[in-house]
Design a protein around this motif. Structure first.
Motif, PDB file in Angstrom:
ATOM      1  N   TRP A   1      -0.090  10.219  -7.787  1.00  0.00           N
ATOM      2  CA  TRP A   1      -0.749  11.393  -7.206  1.00  0.00           C
ATOM      3  C   TRP A   1      -2.048  10.983  -6.528  1.00  0.00           C
ATOM      4  O   TRP A   1      -2.325  11.341  -5.391  1.00  0.00           O
ATOM      5  N   LEU A   2      -2.842  10.203  -7.261  1.00  0.00           N
ATOM      6  CA  LEU A   2      -4.144   9.819  -6.727  1.00  0.00           C
ATOM      7  C   LEU A   2      -3.983   8.972  -5.464  1.00  0.00           C
ATOM      8  O   LEU A   2      -4.685   9.179  -4.478  1.00  0.00           O
ATOM      9  N   THR A   3      -3.034   8.033  -5.519  1.00  0.00           N
ATOM     10  CA  THR A   3      -2.814   7.197  -4.336  1.00  0.00           C
ATOM     11  C   THR A   3      -2.467   8.062  -3.143  1.00  0.00           C
ATOM     12  O   THR A   3      -2.979   7.874  -2.038  1.00  0.00           O
ATOM     13  N   SER A   4      -1.588   9.048  -3.369  1.00  0.00           N
ATOM     14  CA  SER A   4      -1.164   9.891  -2.243  1.00  0.00           C
ATOM     15  C   SER A   4      -2.335  10.708  -1.694  1.00  0.00           C
ATOM     16  O   SER A   4      -2.425  10.937  -0.498  1.00  0.00           O
ATOM     17  N   ILE A   5      -3.243  11.113  -2.571  1.00  0.00           N
ATOM     18  CA  ILE A   5      -4.431  11.831  -2.081  1.00  0.00           C
ATOM     19  C   ILE A   5      -5.250  10.930  -1.168  1.00  0.00           C
ATOM     20  O   ILE A   5      -5.695  11.335  -0.095  1.00  0.00           O
TER      21      ILE A   5
END
Lengths: 270, 266
Positions: B65-69
């Protein structure tokens, strides 16, 4: 003119070239010729998808108009603070993430969702209504997204009307209904037509909302194209479907430009 | 009388009633999804048994999730800078230029707004596959540029139209170089339009999902694509938490944009 070059170049490379590539693939894969187009137009299952796309788009346009007209009217006449607040809500809904909103509708509309439970709870219905994975769900979700696009041109038209005309008409003895039907409505017609055409055109190509809220029985062209190319790797047929959609869209867009030049309104260019 | 709120009579309450219903319709899903993201129910029941931040914890514990943000933010920032810059140049060319076919160029620059995004997406998919940039940062930026640019052009031309060019000319007459006059006189005068262009470009990129679905690879996913793939698998409250975060950022940006718009009007 040199100022325009970079922007035009970006669009040429990443917009015109890709679309041309699609066109070429649609008439060369798997064989040269118009075979893909013939298949799309002759197969009954594809014809149903095209028909369904038009039906959903028309339905969404009508509902958007029915909701958008009073909303635009209200925005035009409310005191400034209230009007700004309402405008804020419209803009917020317009720019809030499409997926987030569609996801919300999916949860709201499901058989165990809040809407069904409330309706059953207050005794209005006995069993949950099928509100999602069908035409109802798609219409609710898409109207929600399209509403701002019909409110904007309507609002612009209404605020440009001269209130004195209405006063004059009523002084001359016209009833409220007569003023509405014979002056207000005709005067709003350019806005109505511009907004309706815009919503219809945008609806034709929709993908995310029908894919999440619609059922398999009412697939739209956008989903078909994505499926043909991404899952089935059928570039020829997918390209042909994309190109048909493009042609219809461009034709309606050209009609819109000819009739009202909505771009003139929003860009303010003279 | 039909355009005068105080003289509408009973009709005014009908209109206000309809307005309230529509306002609820517009605001309901947004409020609802935020509420649900704090609900404890795994099955997204409402009202939930109790309130919790568990889904946000799960969200922030998940690297993907964080990477995609970060992917989304990086793409959006690059797109914002490029789109505002190119939009400013194009707007100057359109509003001030006098050449045949000007209205045609204007219509062309805005066409991506009316085209079905799916068609653009599959076309770009074909192009980027062939050019070997599908699933790369460059591919994502290019795709998002196409849809951000029209918003930028519109916002900047709008403010440019209402700016009187003779003020800039006066600065040049007083000895400023054309570029300096542009920088010191025109740009400050249209800054709210430029800010609006930047905000709209950012939002257009940040919010984009259809193009991103085709431009993403398993290694490089934007935030909305990650939500989309999650939703394809199941309806989880983590998706509600992710959606709420997007809504939060959008609202903040819109408020900022709204303030700019207000200042321009005053």
């Amino acid at each position: 003119m040199a100022l325009l070059a970079p922007a035009v170049l970006v669009l040429l490379v990443f917009f015109v070239v890709p679309v041309c590539m699609l066109l070429i693939r649609s008439v060369t894969e798997p064989a040269q010729g118009l075979g893909n187009y013939a298949e799309l137009l002759q197969s009954s299952s594809y014809r149903i998808i095209f028909a369904n796309t038009f039906i959903v788009s028309a339905l969404v346009t009508v509902v958007s108009l029915l909701l958008g007209f009073p909303l635009a009217w209200l925005l035009a006449i409310l005191p400034r603070t209230w009007s700004l607040l309402l405008f804020g809500i419209v803009i917020l809904s317009m720019w809030t993430n499409l997926l987030a909103r569609t996801f919300a509708w999916l949860v709201l509309l499901q058989t165990t969702g809040v809407i069904n439970r409330t309706l059953v709870g207050i005794g209005l219905i006995e069993r949950p209504l099928p509100l999602v994975n069908n035409l109802v769900g798609v219409t609710i979700g898409m109207t929600y997204i399209m509403l701002p696009f019909i409110v904007m041109p309507l609002h612009a038209t209404m605020t440009s009307l001269d209130p004195l005309v209405f006063r004059a008409a009523s002084l001359c003895g016209a009833t409220r209904w007569q003023v509405f039907r014979r002056i207000f409505l005709p005067a709003c017609m350019p806005g109505i037509m511009a907004g309706a055409l815009m919503v219809f055109v945008m609806s034709l190509g929709y993908y995310i909302t029908p894919a999440l809220l619609g059922g398999t029985a009412n697939m739209m062209v956008g989903e078909l194209i994505a499926q043909l190319i991404q899952s089935l790797l059928n570039w020829g047929l997918g390209g042909a479907a994309a190109f048909l959609l493009l042609i219809v869209t461009l034709a309606l867009y050209a009609l819109q430009l000819r009739l009202f030049d909505p771009l003139k309104q929003i860009t303010g260019a003279r | 009388m039909l355009l005068d709120f105080d003289r509408l009579g009973a009709l005014r309450w009908v209109l206000v009633g309809i307005g309230v219903v529509i306002a609820v319709y517009l605001i309901l899903p947004i409020v609802f999804i935020v509420l649900l993201s704090f609900g404890s129910s795994r099955w997204l029941a409402f009202p939930p048994p109790y309130w919790t931040v568990r889904w946000y914890q799960e969200f922030f514990a998940d690297d993907q999730w964080l990477t995609s943000i970060f992917v989304s933010l990086r793409v959006a920032v690059v797109v914002t800078v490029l789109s505002t810059l190119l939009g400013l140049m194009a707007a100057l060319g359109i509003v001030r230029g006098q050449f045949p076919g000007r209205s045609l160029v204007r219509a062309f620059l805005l066409t991506p707004m009316v085209l079905p995004v799916v068609v653009l997406a599959v076309g770009l998919y074909a192009l980027t596959l062939r050019a070997g940039i599908n699933g790369t940062f460059l591919g994502l930026v290019a795709a998002h540029m196409v849809i951000a640019l029209p918003f930028s052009v519109i916002a900047i031309s709008n403010s440019l139209v209402s700016f009187d060019k003779s003020i800039e000319d006066a600065a040049v007459l007083c000895g400023a170089s054309p570029l300096w006059a542009m920088w010191k006189v025109t740009l400050p005068a249209i800054r709210s339009g430029v800010a609006a262009a930047a905000i709209f470009s950012f939002l257009a990129s940040w919010d984009e999902v259809v193009l991103a679905i085709f431009m993403s690879s398993p290694r490089l996913q934007t935030f909305p694509v990650r939500i989309w793939t999650t939703l394809q698998q199941d309806l989880t409250p983590v998706a509600a938490a992710a959606s709420s975060l997007i809504i939060g950022l959008t609202t903040v940006l819109l408020l900022v944009g709204f303030l700019f718009a207000l200042r321009r009007r005053l």
